[in-house]
Design a protein around this motif. Structure first.
Motif, PDB file in Angstrom:
ATOM      1  N   LEU A   1      18.854   6.265  -2.022  1.00  0.00           N
ATOM      2  CA  LEU A   1      18.897   5.059  -2.847  1.00  0.00           C
ATOM      3  C   LEU A   1      17.594   4.287  -2.745  1.00  0.00           C
ATOM      4  N   PHE A   2      17.104   4.121  -1.517  1.00  0.00           N
ATOM      5  CA  PHE A   2      15.882   3.352  -1.297  1.00  0.00           C
ATOM      6  C   PHE A   2      14.688   4.001  -1.998  1.00  0.00           C
ATOM      7  N   PHE A   3      14.453   5.276  -1.718  1.00  0.00           N
ATOM      8  CA  PHE A   3      13.254   5.927  -2.247  1.00  0.00           C
ATOM      9  C   PHE A   3      13.322   6.132  -3.759  1.00  0.00           C
ATOM     10  N   SER A   4      14.531   6.261  -4.318  1.00  0.00           N
ATOM     11  CA  SER A   4      14.635   6.397  -5.778  1.00  0.00           C
ATOM     12  C   SER A   4      14.172   5.119  -6.472  1.00  0.00           C
ATOM     13  N   LYS A   5      14.374   3.966  -5.815  1.00  0.00           N
ATOM     14  CA  LYS A   5      13.916   2.700  -6.398  1.00  0.00           C
ATOM     15  C   LYS A   5      12.397   2.621  -6.442  1.00  0.00           C
ATOM     16  N   TRP A   6      11.718   3.390  -5.600  1.00  0.00           N
ATOM     17  CA  TRP A   6      10.259   3.320  -5.515  1.00  0.00           C
ATOM     18  C   TRP A   6       9.573   4.397  -6.353  1.00  0.00           C
ATOM     19  N   GLU A   7      10.344   5.165  -7.116  1.00  0.00           N
ATOM     20  CA  GLU A   7       9.730   6.182  -7.971  1.00  0.00           C
ATOM     21  C   GLU A   7       8.918   5.547  -9.095  1.00  0.00           C
ATOM     22  N   GLN A   8       9.320   4.374  -9.527  1.00  0.00           N
ATOM     23  CA  GLN A   8       8.565   3.603 -10.519  1.00  0.00           C
ATOM     24  C   GLN A   8       7.871   2.454  -9.785  1.00  0.00           C
ATOM     25  N   PRO A   9       6.715   2.036 -10.261  1.00  0.00           N
ATOM     26  CA  PRO A   9       6.046   0.893  -9.609  1.00  0.00           C
ATOM     27  C   PRO A   9       6.950  -0.333  -9.602  1.00  0.00           C
ATOM     28  N   ARG A  10       6.908  -1.064  -8.502  1.00  0.00           N
ATOM     29  CA  ARG A  10       7.714  -2.278  -8.365  1.00  0.00           C
ATOM     30  C   ARG A  10       6.784  -3.449  -8.067  1.00  0.00           C
ATOM     31  N   PRO A  11       7.128  -4.644  -8.527  1.00  0.00           N
ATOM     32  CA  PRO A  11       6.294  -5.821  -8.240  1.00  0.00           C
ATOM     33  C   PRO A  11       6.536  -6.333  -6.815  1.00  0.00           C
ATOM     34  N   ALA A  12       6.235  -5.485  -5.847  1.00  0.00           N
ATOM     35  CA  ALA A  12       6.517  -5.784  -4.441  1.00  0.00           C
ATOM     36  C   ALA A  12       5.273  -6.314  -3.752  1.00  0.00           C
ATOM     37  N   GLN A  13       5.508  -7.266  -2.863  1.00  0.00           N
ATOM     38  CA  GLN A  13       4.418  -7.803  -2.071  1.00  0.00           C
ATOM     39  C   GLN A  13       4.852  -7.874  -0.613  1.00  0.00           C
ATOM     40  N   ILE A  14       3.922  -7.516   0.257  1.00  0.00           N
ATOM     41  CA  ILE A  14       4.143  -7.619   1.696  1.00  0.00           C
ATOM     42  C   ILE A  14       3.944  -9.073   2.102  1.00  0.00           C
ATOM     43  N   ILE A  15       4.843  -9.573   2.936  1.00  0.00           N
ATOM     44  CA  ILE A  15       4.724 -10.914   3.507  1.00  0.00           C
ATOM     45  C   ILE A  15       3.985 -10.754   4.831  1.00  0.00           C
ATOM     46  N   GLU A  16       2.861 -11.441   4.963  1.00  0.00           N
ATOM     47  CA  GLU A  16       2.098 -11.387   6.209  1.00  0.00           C
ATOM     48  C   GLU A  16       1.970 -12.778   6.802  1.00  0.00           C
TER      49      GLU A  16
ATOM     50  N   LEU B   1       0.846  -1.187   0.000  1.00  0.00           N
ATOM     51  CA  LEU B   1       0.000   0.000   0.000  1.00  0.00           C
ATOM     52  C   LEU B   1       0.885   1.243   0.000  1.00  0.00           C
ATOM     53  N   PRO B   2       0.427   2.336  -0.614  1.00  0.00           N
ATOM     54  CA  PRO B   2       1.256   3.554  -0.690  1.00  0.00           C
ATOM     55  C   PRO B   2       1.762   4.045   0.667  1.00  0.00           C
ATOM     56  N   ASP B   3       0.971   3.878   1.725  1.00  0.00           N
ATOM     57  CA  ASP B   3       1.400   4.384   3.033  1.00  0.00           C
ATOM     58  C   ASP B   3       2.370   3.447   3.752  1.00  0.00           C
ATOM     59  N   GLU B   4       2.807   2.373   3.090  1.00  0.00           N
ATOM     60  CA  GLU B   4       3.746   1.430   3.715  1.00  0.00           C
ATOM     61  C   GLU B   4       5.187   1.650   3.300  1.00  0.00           C
ATOM     62  N   ILE B   5       5.466   2.639   2.466  1.00  0.00           N
ATOM     63  CA  ILE B   5       6.825   2.834   1.962  1.00  0.00           C
ATOM     64  C   ILE B   5       7.790   3.168   3.103  1.00  0.00           C
TER      65      ILE B   5
ATOM     66  N   GLU C   1      12.215   1.269   6.885  1.00  0.00           N
ATOM     67  CA  GLU C   1      12.684   0.813   8.203  1.00  0.00           C
ATOM     68  C   GLU C   1      13.036  -0.672   8.172  1.00  0.00           C
ATOM     69  N   LEU C   2      12.256  -1.477   7.472  1.00  0.00           N
ATOM     70  CA  LEU C   2      12.570  -2.895   7.295  1.00  0.00           C
ATOM     71  C   LEU C   2      13.889  -3.048   6.553  1.00  0.00           C
ATOM     72  N   ASN C   3      14.070  -2.281   5.490  1.00  0.00           N
ATOM     73  CA  ASN C   3      15.310  -2.298   4.719  1.00  0.00           C
ATOM     74  C   ASN C   3      16.501  -1.971   5.621  1.00  0.00           C
ATOM     75  N   LYS C   4      16.346  -0.961   6.456  1.00  0.00           N
ATOM     76  CA  LYS C   4      17.434  -0.558   7.357  1.00  0.00           C
ATOM     77  C   LYS C   4      17.740  -1.668   8.359  1.00  0.00           C
ATOM     78  N   LYS C   5      16.704  -2.250   8.965  1.00  0.00           N
ATOM     79  CA  LYS C   5      16.919  -3.355   9.922  1.00  0.00           C
ATOM     80  C   LYS C   5      17.575  -4.547   9.233  1.00  0.00           C
ATOM     81  N   SER C   6      17.191  -4.785   7.985  1.00  0.00           N
ATOM     82  CA  SER C   6      17.706  -5.948   7.264  1.00  0.00           C
ATOM     83  C   SER C   6      19.146  -5.776   6.796  1.00  0.00           C
ATOM     84  N   PHE C   7      19.519  -4.547   6.437  1.00  0.00           N
ATOM     85  CA  PHE C   7      20.800  -4.356   5.755  1.00  0.00           C
ATOM     86  C   PHE C   7      21.827  -3.502   6.474  1.00  0.00           C
ATOM     87  N   LEU C   8      21.488  -2.858   7.562  1.00  0.00           N
ATOM     88  CA  LEU C   8      22.441  -1.957   8.221  1.00  0.00           C
ATOM     89  C   LEU C   8      23.757  -2.666   8.538  1.00  0.00           C
TER      90      LEU C   8
END
Length: 146
Positions: A43-58, A9-13, A18-25
């Motif tokens: 770097l992170f937000f520039s990747k999200w300027e175009q739609p990505r085939p991303a899915q949240i794992i729940e 969802l757009p409000d999950e970016i 934060e997940l990216n930071k926890k995963s890769f710091l």
């Protein structure tokens, strides 16, 4: 571990950052010597300027990660797989990778990914799952499973 996938969802970016930071710091610090917050956010937000085939794992506990998979003509490209640290080492990554591999095989293509040199835990997981190193780049190993 049971999981479902759903669209981001757009409000999950910001949550994804934060997940990216926890995963890769730690990995980024080991490989490049420091975590530059301004650069990493850029770097992170520039990747999200175009739609990505991303899915949240729940899981029944809620959102625990993200997977970004591109189905290309010659392969399924696993661009990202990130799982919250407190949900790692519980079989979720293994289950997800098995499912992604099965889907790639049903399409008749290999599943490919890249992993930072310093991310040896992930590289060991991929090797244990049957991924083979196909190329060594400046900062990453390319790996694939048929």
């Amino acid at each position: 571990m049971n999981y479902t996938l759903r669209n981001v969802l757009p409000d999950e970016i910001e949550w994804l950052y934060e997940l990216n930071k926890k995963s890769f710091l730690d990995v980024v610090v080991r490989q490049f010597g420091k975590w530059d917050e301004v650069l990493q956010r850029q770097l992170f937000f520039s990747k999200w300027e175009q739609p990505r085939p991303a899915q949240i794992i729940e899981t029944p506990s809620g959102r625990v990660g993200v997977v970004i998979l591109e189905q290309l003509e010659d392969c399924d490209w696993l661009d990202e797989i990130q799982i919250c640290p407190n949900y790692q080492s519980q079989g979720l990554g293994t289950t997800l990778l098995r499912d992604l591999h099965a889907n790639a095989r049903s399409r008749g293509v290999p599943l490919r990914l890249q992993v930072l040199h310093a991310n040896q835990d992930a590289k060991r997981l991929y090797a244990r799952m049957g991924f083979l190193e196909s190329e060594r780049l400046a900062n990453h190993f390319l790996m694939e499973i048929s």
